[in-house]
Design an enzyme around this catalytic site. Structure first.
Site, PDB file in Angstrom:
ATOM      1  N   ASN A 162      -5.409  12.437   0.822  1.00 52.79           N
ATOM      2  CA  ASN A 162      -4.536  11.681   1.692  1.00 52.79           C
ATOM      3  C   ASN A 162      -5.277  10.920   2.687  1.00 52.79           C
ATOM      4  O   ASN A 162      -6.509  11.055   2.755  1.00 52.79           O
ATOM      5  CB  ASN A 162      -3.191  12.505   2.470  1.00 52.79           C
ATOM      6  CG  ASN A 162      -2.399  11.767   2.913  1.00 52.79           C
ATOM      7  OD1 ASN A 162      -1.612  10.742   2.334  1.00 52.79           O
ATOM      8  ND2 ASN A 162      -1.870  11.813   4.136  1.00 52.79           N
ATOM      9  N   LYS A 163      -4.790  10.158   3.727  1.00 55.20           N
ATOM     10  CA  LYS A 163      -5.380   9.059   4.742  1.00 55.20           C
ATOM     11  C   LYS A 163      -6.368  10.064   5.115  1.00 55.20           C
ATOM     12  O   LYS A 163      -6.142  11.146   5.617  1.00 55.20           O
ATOM     13  CB  LYS A 163      -4.398   8.543   5.394  1.00 55.20           C
ATOM     14  CG  LYS A 163      -4.654   7.305   6.155  1.00 55.20           C
ATOM     15  CD  LYS A 163      -5.754   6.505   5.789  1.00 55.20           C
ATOM     16  CE  LYS A 163      -5.072   5.688   4.467  1.00 55.20           C
ATOM     17  NZ  LYS A 163      -5.935   4.654   3.818  1.00 55.20           N
ATOM     18  N   GLN A 198      -1.883   2.515   9.845  1.00 57.37           N
ATOM     19  CA  GLN A 198      -0.460   2.441   9.182  1.00 57.37           C
ATOM     20  C   GLN A 198       0.426   3.305  10.289  1.00 57.37           C
ATOM     21  O   GLN A 198       1.616   3.109   9.997  1.00 57.37           O
ATOM     22  CB  GLN A 198      -0.868   3.199   8.035  1.00 57.37           C
ATOM     23  CG  GLN A 198      -1.379   2.188   7.195  1.00 57.37           C
ATOM     24  CD  GLN A 198      -3.067   2.560   6.805  1.00 57.37           C
ATOM     25  OE1 GLN A 198      -3.478   3.131   7.984  1.00 57.37           O
ATOM     26  NE2 GLN A 198      -3.515   2.621   5.751  1.00 57.37           N
ATOM     27  N   ASP A 216      -1.886  10.936  -1.752  1.00 59.12           N
ATOM     28  CA  ASP A 216      -2.308   9.829  -2.816  1.00 59.12           C
ATOM     29  C   ASP A 216      -2.612  10.267  -4.098  1.00 59.12           C
ATOM     30  O   ASP A 216      -2.450   9.593  -5.314  1.00 59.12           O
ATOM     31  CB  ASP A 216      -3.578   8.863  -2.366  1.00 59.12           C
ATOM     32  CG  ASP A 216      -2.734   8.117  -0.927  1.00 59.12           C
ATOM     33  OD1 ASP A 216      -2.940   8.657   0.181  1.00 59.12           O
ATOM     34  OD2 ASP A 216      -2.405   7.027  -1.026  1.00 59.12           O
ATOM     35  N   ARG A 222       1.000  -1.231   0.117  1.00 60.83           N
ATOM     36  CA  ARG A 222      -0.092  -0.156  -0.090  1.00 60.83           C
ATOM     37  C   ARG A 222       0.875   1.204  -0.084  1.00 60.83           C
ATOM     38  O   ARG A 222       1.994   1.032   0.058  1.00 60.83           O
ATOM     39  CB  ARG A 222      -1.011   0.019   1.104  1.00 60.83           C
ATOM     40  CG  ARG A 222      -0.699  -0.793   2.380  1.00 60.83           C
ATOM     41  CD  ARG A 222       0.529  -0.187   3.151  1.00 60.83           C
ATOM     42  NE  ARG A 222       0.255   1.310   3.620  1.00 60.83           N
ATOM     43  CZ  ARG A 222       1.111   2.266   3.836  1.00 60.83           C
ATOM     44  NH1 ARG A 222       2.489   1.772   3.540  1.00 60.83           N
ATOM     45  NH2 ARG A 222       0.934   3.485   3.765  1.00 60.83           N
ATOM     46  N   GLY A 223       0.320   2.375  -0.198  1.00 60.35           N
ATOM     47  CA  GLY A 223       1.042   3.731  -0.165  1.00 60.35           C
ATOM     48  C   GLY A 223       1.183   3.742  -1.846  1.00 60.35           C
ATOM     49  O   GLY A 223       1.446   3.053  -2.419  1.00 60.35           O
ATOM     50  N   ALA A 224       0.958   5.129  -2.124  1.00 63.07           N
ATOM     51  CA  ALA A 224       0.547   5.505  -3.626  1.00 63.07           C
ATOM     52  C   ALA A 224       1.864   5.024  -4.598  1.00 63.07           C
ATOM     53  O   ALA A 224       1.760   4.417  -5.434  1.00 63.07           O
ATOM     54  CB  ALA A 224       0.296   6.913  -3.708  1.00 63.07           C
TER      55      ALA A 224
HETATM   56  O1  MRU Z   1      -4.427   3.500   2.345  1.00 60.95           O
HETATM   57  P1  MRU Z   1      -2.955   3.564   2.165  1.00 60.95           P
HETATM   58  O2  MRU Z   1      -2.163   2.902   3.220  1.00 60.95           O
HETATM   59  O3  MRU Z   1      -2.256   2.888   0.883  1.00 60.95           O
HETATM   60  O4  MRU Z   1      -2.686   5.171   2.132  1.00 60.95           O
HETATM   61  C1  MRU Z   1      -1.450   5.586   2.053  1.00 60.95           C
HETATM   62  C2  MRU Z   1      -1.448   6.823   2.709  1.00 60.95           C
HETATM   63  O5  MRU Z   1      -2.706   7.770   2.642  1.00 60.95           O
HETATM   64  C3  MRU Z   1      -0.066   7.471   3.014  1.00 60.95           C
HETATM   65  O6  MRU Z   1      -0.488   8.454   4.137  1.00 60.95           O
HETATM   66  C4  MRU Z   1       0.429   8.230   2.081  1.00 60.95           C
HETATM   67  O7  MRU Z   1       0.498   9.832   2.498  1.00 60.95           O
HETATM   68  C5  MRU Z   1       0.429   8.233   0.614  1.00 60.95           C
HETATM   69  S1  MRU Z   1       1.509   7.108  -0.013  1.00 60.95           S
HETATM   70  C6  MRU Z   1       2.957   7.972   0.311  1.00 60.95           C
END
Ligand code: MRU
Length: 367
Positions: free
Chosen positions: A254-255, A203, A244, A53-55
């Protein structure tokens, strides 16, 4: 980055030249396990179930997934079907579509019998590029931390709050939000990170705290609701989060919970920066209103995973049976609440002009 003295990336080609290997992030922080992806279905499942996970890492995994698909069926129809399969696994992080677009451009013009080898090479290039991009994000972002440190009493740590995991585990290496932090730490600038636990999937607790600990960076885990209080009391010098998807006007997805941190930072005068690679900017969206927000299972809200005293990992219910739960996984922070962007090309104001100053080649294609 290193785990127990051994350098890892989050994804790498298998020794057989026909697979990719990932760290299973659903097992962290309690177990460190790797998983071999041998088919495009394996890659799609890894993205959907958040083994990765993570963009940026989602993008790199999709790139390898496409290469795996082309080993089995390199026809135009096979290529289109694999792209469609991978693209629908998660909706918010634009890096998924970006990586698939890069892969399509690289392999579609080739004869089918050469596509699989070219796709593996391109996936490796996307992964390498992400490492260098994130390293550069850190090299630019460290200047912000250094400037704050210079104004503090000698030896006093710069207190940085981050949300979710935008660390090396979310990318191929270094991280986006954490890259400036690692580079400050490595340069001897004292830093301390407030790590939001980041419900529902934690996370922050499971991944950010884990990776900061492995690198020896001072940090403290906090519940998601503590950040505002800490900012009011002068305990946060700087917020750095990842993203993201950034719209062309600078709005940031973002999250879930990022928006509330940005509001608190704005109210208390704490600088709020967003770190991102170029692959996270969606130039086709005029504003964040149109960013698709992933809705995830209610089970993630109604239950918690953790380790028991005997070492076994289990999931427990935290609500009475029968209560419904809603689980929007991301939110959009309006650009007016963002102090600036930290990118591989440098720092910029979080607006359309700031982005175009860094990426002037996008002037024609911007929404
Ligand atoms: O749902 P996820 O764990 O894939 O989300 C990731 C995020 O939102 C992270 O906070 C992040 O900022 C983006 S990826 C560098």
């Amino acid at each position: 980055m290193k785990i127990d003295g051994k350098a890892y990336r989050t994804i790498w080609p298998g020794d057989d030249g026909a697979s990719a290997v990932i760290i299973d992030q659903t097992k962290l922080p309690h177990r460190f396990e790797t998983v071999v992806l041998g088919t495009v279905e394996d890659a799609a499942r890894a993205i959907l179930t958040m083994q990765v996970r993570g963009a940026p890492l989602i993008g790199a995994t999709a790139a390898y997934g496409l290469a795996l698909a082309l080993r089995r069926d390199a026809s135009d129809a096979g290529l289109a079907a694999a792209i469609a399969l991978l693209a629908r696994q998660r909706p918010t992080a634009v890096n998924l579509r970006w990586a698939l677009g890069e892969m399509h451009r690289a392999v579609a013009p080739l004869a089918p019998d050469t596509r699989a080898a070219a796709a593996f090479a391109k996936a490796a290039a996307i992964a390498d590029d992400d490492v260098e991009t994130c390293r550069r994000i850190g090299a630019h972002g460290v200047a912000l931390i250094r400037a704050i440190a210079a104004k503090k009493p000698a030896g006093a740590p710069v207190n940085i709050l981050t949300h979710c995991n935008a660390g090396w585990l979310a990318c191929v290496d270094w991280g986006t939000a954490t890259s400036p932090i690692y580079q400050a730490h490595d340069a001897g600038i004292p830093v301390h990170v407030w790590v939001d636990e980041t419900r529902p999937r934690n996370q922050g607790a499971a991944l950010t705290a884990y990776e900061l600990a492995r690198h020896g960076v001072a940090h403290t885990l906090i519940v998601d609701n503590a950040g505002g209080h800490l900012m009011q009391n002068g305990k946060v010098d700087l917020c750095i989060v990842g993203t993201d998807r950034v719209a062309a006007n600078g709005d940031v997805a973002n999250k879930i919970g990022t928006y509330l941190k940005a509001l608190a930072a704005h109210d208390t005068g704490v600088p709020f920066y967003v770190a991102l690679p170029y692959s996270t900017i969606d130039w086709t969206l005029a504003s964040g209103r149109d960013i698709p927000i992933e809705e995830r299972s209610a089970d993630e809200v109604l239950t918690l995973q953790g380790q028991l005293a005997d070492g076994s990992v289990t999931r427990v219910a935290i609500a009475a049976p029968g209560s419904p739960a809603a689980n929007p996984a991301f939110d959009v922070t309006p650009q007016r609440l963002v102090t600036g962007f930290i990118t591989e090309r440098g720092l910029a104001p979080a607006d359309r002009n700031g982005l175009l100053a860094l990426y002037p080649e996008r002037r024609e294609s911007t929404a």
